[in-house]
Design a protein around this motif. Structure first.
Motif, short mmCIF file in Angstrom:
data_model
loop_
_atom_site.label_atom_id
_atom_site.label_comp_id
_atom_site.label_asym_id
_atom_site.label_seq_id
_atom_site.Cartn_x
_atom_site.Cartn_y
_atom_site.Cartn_z
N LEU A 1 0.87 -1.29 -0.18
CA LEU A 1 -0.01 -0.11 -0.16
C LEU A 1 0.79 1.13 0.02
O LEU A 1 0.05 2.29 -0.10
CB LEU A 1 -0.69 -0.03 1.24
CG LEU A 1 -1.97 -1.29 1.23
CD1 LEU A 1 -2.85 -1.01 2.54
CD2 LEU A 1 -2.97 -1.01 0.07
N THR B 1 -5.45 4.97 10.12
CA THR B 1 -6.49 4.19 9.52
C THR B 1 -6.86 4.80 8.09
O THR B 1 -7.14 4.25 7.33
CB THR B 1 -7.58 3.96 10.31
OG1 THR B 1 -6.82 3.04 11.63
CG2 THR B 1 -8.62 2.86 9.75
N VAL C 1 -4.44 4.40 5.68
CA VAL C 1 -4.31 3.16 4.89
C VAL C 1 -5.50 3.29 3.95
O VAL C 1 -5.35 2.50 2.78
CB VAL C 1 -4.60 2.04 5.96
CG1 VAL C 1 -4.69 0.83 5.48
CG2 VAL C 1 -3.14 1.97 6.78
N LYS C 2 -6.69 3.57 4.32
CA LYS C 2 -7.73 3.71 3.43
C LYS C 2 -7.66 4.29 2.20
O LYS C 2 -8.05 4.23 1.25
CB LYS C 2 -8.99 4.17 4.23
CG LYS C 2 -10.12 4.17 3.38
CD LYS C 2 -11.51 4.41 4.11
CE LYS C 2 -12.93 4.38 3.56
NZ LYS C 2 -13.90 4.93 4.16
N TYR D 1 -5.35 2.67 -0.16
CA TYR D 1 -5.98 1.57 -0.85
C TYR D 1 -6.90 1.77 -2.06
O TYR D 1 -6.96 1.20 -3.12
CB TYR D 1 -6.63 0.64 0.09
CG TYR D 1 -7.74 -0.40 -0.46
CD1 TYR D 1 -6.92 -1.44 -1.03
CD2 TYR D 1 -8.99 -0.46 -0.08
CE1 TYR D 1 -7.73 -2.42 -1.71
CE2 TYR D 1 -9.86 -1.34 -0.63
CZ TYR D 1 -9.14 -2.48 -1.62
OH TYR D 1 -10.04 -3.23 -2.07
N SER E 1 -6.07 -5.42 -1.81
CA SER E 1 -7.28 -5.61 -0.89
C SER E 1 -6.91 -6.59 0.20
O SER E 1 -7.39 -6.31 1.56
CB SER E 1 -8.48 -6.53 -1.93
OG SER E 1 -8.82 -5.67 -2.71
N TYR F 1 -5.15 -4.38 2.92
CA TYR F 1 -6.13 -3.25 3.36
C TYR F 1 -7.03 -4.26 4.44
O TYR F 1 -7.28 -3.88 5.58
CB TYR F 1 -7.13 -2.86 2.24
CG TYR F 1 -8.15 -1.92 2.82
CD1 TYR F 1 -7.76 -0.70 3.59
CD2 TYR F 1 -9.39 -2.22 3.02
CE1 TYR F 1 -8.69 0.22 4.03
CE2 TYR F 1 -10.25 -1.53 3.53
CZ TYR F 1 -10.07 -0.25 4.13
OH TYR F 1 -10.93 0.42 4.52
N SER G 1 -6.36 -2.43 8.04
CA SER G 1 -7.64 -1.82 8.59
C SER G 1 -8.30 -2.41 9.47
O SER G 1 -9.24 -1.44 10.28
CB SER G 1 -8.76 -1.67 7.27
OG SER G 1 -9.20 -2.67 7.07
#
Length: 361
Positions: A11, A19, A22-23, A26, A51, A54, A58
């Motif tokens: 990522l 978080t 990270v989102k 992704y 995916s 993540y 997450s």
């Protein structure tokens, strides 16, 4: 099995990324490699890889285990990491795709119970075992549905309650100006129900890791990297979902006597110079016994003689390959006086070679 890449590297985020970071990372990768935008097979692989990363980073619980123990820690803890197919990703992260595609998956496909993950087992066998075929017992460790809670994750006397965050809808509606965005409820993970007490045996995961012995029938003629599929012998799926499959990859040890090329076999056979000159009938060793081989008179080193139907059995059961015998003529190095005299006499009986002149005649 190939070594998995680091989730943070996939990522392109730091280990202390939030978080939200990270989102965002992704979303950027998913948008670039989304199968509907990029149909290339390599793009789909990167989409699945991102995916999976993540899914772990997450989740506070999975991320803590991964940071401390890595990929092995997730497997040992019974956590599922990865997806069986692309639609499985859409089902799990539909809220993210709704934000920039307007829908969670392809055609709004609803998620059903997730099937179990496939497993891989590497099996080493000898050349002779590959030739004859065999039945072998292997032992694997896989995820099984917890017997105490029957895979539900909570005790039999504990009833799920309606999630008070989404009021049983499984989705949370957020208003942003003129737009309303629906996302999966973070508390119940889209189920609409929550539980107050977890199963003691599986700690709420619904699955436990158990060892199991399985008999594998290996057909005659298998070769390196061939794989056998054992349906339903992989990890357990969610409640009312099937197990994954077990793939047994075959690795055959090399044999000092035979070299294999497809269904054919190659071997070396040494003969005397007398047999090479006069011809002979010899006995050669094959994988399942002995066979007669005729050596024609005048055979030289390097000539290859072939025995039909003496090679490896074909996996489909239709006959066998060939056995190719490479001939090497042994020249004696230590002669007795009598042997030397006989050879010198033989030399005198050879036709004299006419010397060519300057112009070749």
């Amino acid at each position: 099995m190939a070594t998995k890449r680091d989730y943070y590297e996939i990522l392109s985020v730091t280990r202390n990324a939030s978080t939200d970071d990270v989102k965002r990372a992704y979303r950027k990768i998913a948008f670039e490699f989304h199968p509907d935008r990029n149909p290339d097979a390599e793009a789909e692989t990167k989409f699945k890889e991102a995916s999976e990363a993540y899914e772990v980073l997450s989740s506070a619980e999975k991320r803590a285990i991964y940071d401390r123990y890595g990929h092995e820690g997730l497997q040992s803890g019974g956590f599922h990491a990865g997806f069986s197919d692309v639609d499985d990703i859409f089902s799990s992260f539909g809220d993210i795709f709704e934000e920039f595609f307007g829908f969670g998956g392809r055609g709004g496909k609803q998620r059903g119970p997730r099937s179990g993950e496939d497993l891989r087992y590497d099996l080493n066998i000898t050349f002779q075992e590959a030739f004859t075929g065999l039945e072998k017992e292997i032992q694997i460790t896989r995820q099984e549905a917890c017997e105490l809670c029957r895979g539900k994750g909570y005790p039999p006397d504990c009833a799920p309650k309606v999630c008070n965050t989404c009021h049983g809808q499984g989705q949370i509606l957020r208003s942003q100006g003129f737009f309303a965005i629906s996302s999966t409820c973070h508390r119940c993970h889209g189920t609409g129900m929550v539980i107050d007490q977890y199963c003691e045996d599986c700690r709420g995961h619904g699955k436990v890791r158990l060892s199991k012995k399985i008999k594998v029938k290996i057909p005659a003629g298998v070769d390196n990297n061939m794989r056998l599929r054992l349906a339903g012998e992989g990890n357990a799926g969610e409640v009312n979902a099937p197990h994954g499959d077990l793939y047994v990859f075959i690795f055959v040890k090399e044999d000092p006597h035979f070299k294999r090329e497809g269904d054919d076999l190659m071997m070396r056979y040494d003969i005397s110079m007398v047999d090479a000159a006069l011809g002979a009938e010899v006995i050669v060793t094959t994988p399942d016994g002995e066979a007669k081989l005729k050596i024609p008179a005048g055979t030289d080193t390097g000539e290859v003689l072939t025995l039909a139907n003496q090679g490896m059995p074909r996996v489909n059961g239709k006959g066998r390959g060939k056995l190719h015998v490479s001939i090497f003529v042994n020249t004696p190095k230590h002669l007795t006086h009598e042997q030397k005299a006989l050879l010198e006499e033989f030399q005198t009986l050879q036709p004299a070679k006419k010397k060519k002149g300057f112009f070749g005649y």
